[in-house]
Scaffold this active site. Sequence first.
Site, mmCIF file in Angstrom:
data_model
loop_
_atom_site.group_PDB
_atom_site.id
_atom_site.type_symbol
_atom_site.label_atom_id
_atom_site.label_comp_id
_atom_site.label_asym_id
_atom_site.label_seq_id
_atom_site.Cartn_x
_atom_site.Cartn_y
_atom_site.Cartn_z
ATOM 1 N N HIS A 113 5.961 -12.083 5.889
ATOM 2 C CA HIS A 113 5.838 -11.533 4.541
ATOM 3 C C HIS A 113 7.219 -11.251 3.972
ATOM 4 O O HIS A 113 8.142 -10.873 4.697
ATOM 5 C CB HIS A 113 4.979 -10.270 4.509
ATOM 6 C CG HIS A 113 5.354 -9.227 5.506
ATOM 7 N ND1 HIS A 113 5.028 -9.321 6.840
ATOM 8 C CD2 HIS A 113 6.033 -8.057 5.373
ATOM 9 C CE1 HIS A 113 5.472 -8.256 7.482
ATOM 10 N NE2 HIS A 113 6.107 -7.473 6.618
ATOM 11 N N GLN A 122 9.695 -4.606 11.426
ATOM 12 C CA GLN A 122 8.464 -5.366 11.142
ATOM 13 C C GLN A 122 7.272 -4.646 11.762
ATOM 14 O O GLN A 122 7.244 -4.398 12.972
ATOM 15 C CB GLN A 122 8.556 -6.788 11.697
ATOM 16 C CG GLN A 122 7.321 -7.626 11.335
ATOM 17 C CD GLN A 122 7.408 -9.076 11.821
ATOM 18 O OE1 GLN A 122 8.279 -9.433 12.599
ATOM 19 N NE2 GLN A 122 6.492 -9.894 11.345
ATOM 20 N N ILE A 124 0.826 -1.214 0.000
ATOM 21 C CA ILE A 124 0.000 0.000 0.000
ATOM 22 C C ILE A 124 0.862 1.266 0.000
ATOM 23 O O ILE A 124 0.383 2.332 -0.411
ATOM 24 C CB ILE A 124 -0.946 -0.028 1.227
ATOM 25 C CG1 ILE A 124 -2.162 0.867 0.999
ATOM 26 C CG2 ILE A 124 -0.228 0.363 2.515
ATOM 27 C CD1 ILE A 124 -3.273 0.664 2.027
HETATM 28 P P1 5GP Z 1 6.876 -4.554 7.454
HETATM 29 O O1 5GP Z 1 6.925 -3.120 7.904
HETATM 30 O O2 5GP Z 1 6.168 -5.406 8.490
HETATM 31 O O3 5GP Z 1 8.180 -5.133 7.014
HETATM 32 O O4 5GP Z 1 5.967 -4.567 6.164
HETATM 33 C C1 5GP Z 1 4.585 -4.385 6.190
HETATM 34 C C2 5GP Z 1 4.192 -3.767 4.899
HETATM 35 O O5 5GP Z 1 2.775 -3.873 4.780
HETATM 36 C C3 5GP Z 1 4.535 -2.281 4.778
HETATM 37 O O6 5GP Z 1 5.412 -2.092 3.668
HETATM 38 C C4 5GP Z 1 3.190 -1.605 4.562
HETATM 39 O O7 5GP Z 1 3.222 -0.559 3.625
HETATM 40 C C5 5GP Z 1 2.302 -2.745 4.107
HETATM 41 N N1 5GP Z 1 0.912 -2.617 4.483
HETATM 42 C C6 5GP Z 1 0.437 -2.260 5.719
HETATM 43 N N2 5GP Z 1 -0.907 -2.254 5.711
HETATM 44 C C7 5GP Z 1 -1.288 -2.621 4.452
HETATM 45 C C8 5GP Z 1 -2.567 -2.788 3.831
HETATM 46 O O8 5GP Z 1 -3.628 -2.612 4.418
HETATM 47 N N3 5GP Z 1 -2.567 -3.161 2.518
HETATM 48 C C9 5GP Z 1 -1.410 -3.361 1.816
HETATM 49 N N4 5GP Z 1 -1.534 -3.717 0.528
HETATM 50 N N5 5GP Z 1 -0.184 -3.217 2.384
HETATM 51 C C10 5GP Z 1 -0.131 -2.849 3.673
#
Ligand code: 5GP
Length: 112
Positions: free
Chosen positions: A98, A92, A31
């Site tokens: 993911h 994270q 997103i």
């Molecule tokens: P992290 O920060 O855990 O490594 O990655 C989580 C990712 O999920 C982030 O890059 C963030 O932009 C994405 N993300 C968070 N909420 C949503 C959502 O509701 N939809 C989508 N498509 N991505 C999301």
Amino acid sequence: MSDCLFCKIVSGEIPSGKVYEDDLCYAFKDIAPQAPTHFLVIPKAHIGSVAEVDGSNSAVVAHIFEVIARVTKELGVGSYRVVSNIGEQAGQSVPHLHFHVLAGRDMTWPPG
Ligand code: 5GP
Ligand code: ZN
């Protein structure tokens, strides 16, 4: 897991931009993209992070890497970065395993 954001994306309760799907995993556009191509690949079954991968669930991780290799080829992406953040200090923000797939711009090393 009922209160997990990415489990809700897998179930369709929260809409997302699907890139790929099969019985084991789901890939969708981030997103808040950090590169011209930025999608996430997740197991459909809830796993908290790489820290929770063991002999009982590691097959899906191998499968996800096969999917990453195939989908990037289909997208014509030949150089890319795969990232998985584990825990708060590493960045994270969603506690469902993911793999970020990022491509389409020059990358720096070490990562920030
Ligand atoms: P992290 O920060 O855990 O490594 O990655 C989580 C990712 O999920 C982030 O890059 C963030 O932009 C994405 N993300 C968070 N909420 C949503 C959502 O509701 N939809 C989508 N498509 N991505 C999301
Ligand atoms: Zn989940």
